[in-house]
Scaffold this motif. Structure first.
Motif, short mmCIF file in Angstrom:
data_model
loop_
_atom_site.label_atom_id
_atom_site.label_comp_id
_atom_site.label_asym_id
_atom_site.label_seq_id
_atom_site.Cartn_x
_atom_site.Cartn_y
_atom_site.Cartn_z
N ASN A 278 -7.05 4.43 -5.89
CA ASN A 278 -7.64 3.01 -6.59
C ASN A 278 -7.36 2.08 -6.41
N HIS A 279 -7.01 2.08 -5.18
CA HIS A 279 -6.49 1.01 -4.00
C HIS A 279 -6.99 0.10 -2.99
N TYR B 56 1.23 10.07 -4.10
CA TYR B 56 1.74 11.06 -4.01
C TYR B 56 2.56 11.97 -4.16
N TRP B 57 3.79 11.74 -5.55
CA TRP B 57 4.87 12.57 -5.27
C TRP B 57 4.30 13.25 -7.65
N SER B 58 3.53 12.42 -7.68
CA SER B 58 2.76 12.49 -8.95
C SER B 58 2.39 13.83 -8.47
N ALA B 59 1.25 13.76 -7.64
CA ALA B 59 0.47 14.66 -7.26
C ALA B 59 0.63 15.92 -7.39
N VAL B 60 2.37 16.10 -6.56
CA VAL B 60 2.01 17.19 -6.28
C VAL B 60 3.77 17.65 -7.25
N THR C 132 1.12 -1.34 0.43
CA THR C 132 0.06 0.03 0.08
C THR C 132 0.95 1.42 -0.06
N TRP C 133 1.55 1.64 1.12
CA TRP C 133 2.70 2.48 0.88
C TRP C 133 3.75 2.77 0.04
N PHE C 134 3.96 1.22 -0.46
CA PHE C 134 4.99 1.76 -1.67
C PHE C 134 4.00 2.30 -3.06
N ARG C 135 2.93 2.10 -3.07
CA ARG C 135 1.74 2.72 -4.78
C ARG C 135 1.56 4.15 -4.23
#
Length: 455
Positions: A318-319, A134-138, A126-129
């Protein structure tokens, strides 16, 4: 045992139909499976009536001990009211919601949210995704690489096993998957050479900085590590290690992930291992002690930094899993945490039974077969050695560890062997007398193994 399970041929049935985790099935079927029948407190019994002190708390998890009727009653109540519902489609259940509140209350002000899973392996997936989302969103989609540690353990799913640094796991299934690299571990006894503990701690931590420079800060999403390496052998990092790791992650804008699956919920004498070491992770997978193993449940503690972006910028994440926040598992976990709170087990580990265990376990370091005896809270590791002065290892470490473990088992004590290190993590409710019993049997096992090795 219930009449339903009174079968004299259970081992044969098991051999015919059951594939075990992390097992050589040909050897296991030849040796015969051990059927565990019941448990109470820190003890378990097999179906032949043999009693064992469970020095490993199941699989690092039975923190409150076996046969706690409070958990049974809480589970029965929830089963009768609502045995299952999902947390998809804008729904939840009362125990799931209250568990989220309870867990985050002990995690410190940095963590106000939790994402529930069915296990620690799922929590690591979960955290891997989530980190990449997160980084894509920022606006930093290139930050995708995760740095982990050699000999670390983060579960056995594809992502979890890839994040872990166990070579024998990577050899099966073409792992690790792309986007994961590994640096060295803070294992002073095996790799510290002539450096002091403090020097080696800094050296090991600064491998992270060197790897970030090599990969480019703009490409690195996160660094993940267990506060104390569990499956690797209870490898306790030098005091200089974690503060330097924390500094590097902050300075380089890298997410810090503390894998709390083993260390969480009192094992180190704090609610979470990162609290013991004084660091501030951004994400923290949890499981095991969350329910003391009574029912399967895990989760991911999510810091405000990440949660705010997920909530306000990402939209659908989506997870998820069918059993994310399962109401019965959540009810078991809630009652488990109530017991830990009411019986002050975290404080007990820190101020009473942890120091007592450290003294009894540490005395085993005087044995000719033991190179070092280390502990932290209620986790202990014994490094087996062929020569104490030179820190010389045995040519066949797995065989030596198995030899000690088998002698312990024969004398009524469950320990775990990882190569040439013996591991212990008893339930948090263990008494002083039971710690003495653990140490006494461990010494018997060491004596017997040493005698065989010296013949």
């Amino acid at each position: 045992m219930s009449d339903t399970y009174q079968r004299s041929n259970l081992a044969a049935i098991d051999a015919a139909h059951h594939l075990h985790p992390f097992s050589d099935m040909k050897k296991l079927n030849a040796d015969g499976t051990r059927i565990i029948q019941r448990g109470e407190g820190v003890y378990i019994w097999d179906n032949h009536g043999k009693k064992y002190l469970d020095g490993f708390a199941g699989l690092w998890c039975v923190n409150i001990g076996y046969a706690r009727k409070e958990i049974t009653d809480a589970v029965a109540r929830q089963m009768n009211e609502l045995p299952y519902y999902n947390t998809f489609f804008g729904t939840t259940s009362a125990p799931t919601t209250l568990l989220a509140e309870k867990v985050t209350a002990h995690a410190g002000p940095r963590f106000n949210h939790v994402f529930f899973t069915g296990s620690g392996s799922e929590a690591n997936d979960t955290w891997f995704r989530m980190a990449r989302v997160y980084w894509s969103a920022v606006g930093k989609p290139s930050k995708r690489i995760v740095i982990a540690r050699k000999n670390g353990y983060h579960g056995s799913t594809v992502a979890g096993a890839s994040l872990g640094g166990m070579k024998y796991m990577h050899e099966q299934g073409d792992l690790p998957i792309p986007g994961i690299v590994h640096i060295g571990q803070p294992y002073w006894y095996g790799e510290g050479g002539d450096l002091s503990l403090a020097e080696f701690g800094l050296k090991a931590a600064r491998e992270l900085e060197a790897k970030i420079d090599e990969l480019g800060e703009e490409n690195v999403a996160a660094f993940v590590a267990e506060p104390v390496q569990g499956a690797a052998g209870v490898i306790i990092p030098p005091e200089t290690y974690w503060p330097e790791i924390d500094r590097i992650c902050k300075a380089r804008n890298i997410l810090l992930v503390a894998d709390e699956v083993i260390c969480g919920f009192g094992r180190l004498g704090e609610w979470f291992g990162h609290q013991h070491f004084g660091v501030e992770p951004d994400l923290a997978p949890i499981a095991k002690g969350l329910s003391s193993g009574y029912l399967p449940i895990g989760g991911l503690l999510v810091s405000g930094r990440i949660a705010d972006v997920l909530i306000n910028e990402v939209g659908d994440f989506n997870h998820g899993f069918t059993y994310s926040g399962h109401p019965v598992c959540a009810a078991a976990a809630l009652e488990n945490l109530r017991i830990i709170e009411d019986e002050k087990l975290v404080e007990r580990v820190r101020g009473d039974i942890g120091p007592y265990f450290a003294k009894a376990w540490g005395a085993l370091g005087d044995h000719d077969l033991v190179g070092e005896a280390v502990s932290i809270g209620l986790m202990g590791g014994l490094q087996l050695t062929a020569d104490k002065k030179t820190r010389t290892r045995f040519e066949k470490p797995d065989a030596v560890g198995a030899l000690v473990g088998n002698h312990a088992l024969a004398n009524g004590l469950v320990l775990r062997a990882t190569g040439d290190r013996m591991l212990a993590s008893p339930p948090l409710v263990i008494t002083h007398d039971e710690v003495d019993e653990m140490a006494r049997i461990a010494k018997i096992a060491l004596d017997a193994a040493w005698k065989e090795l010296k013949i």
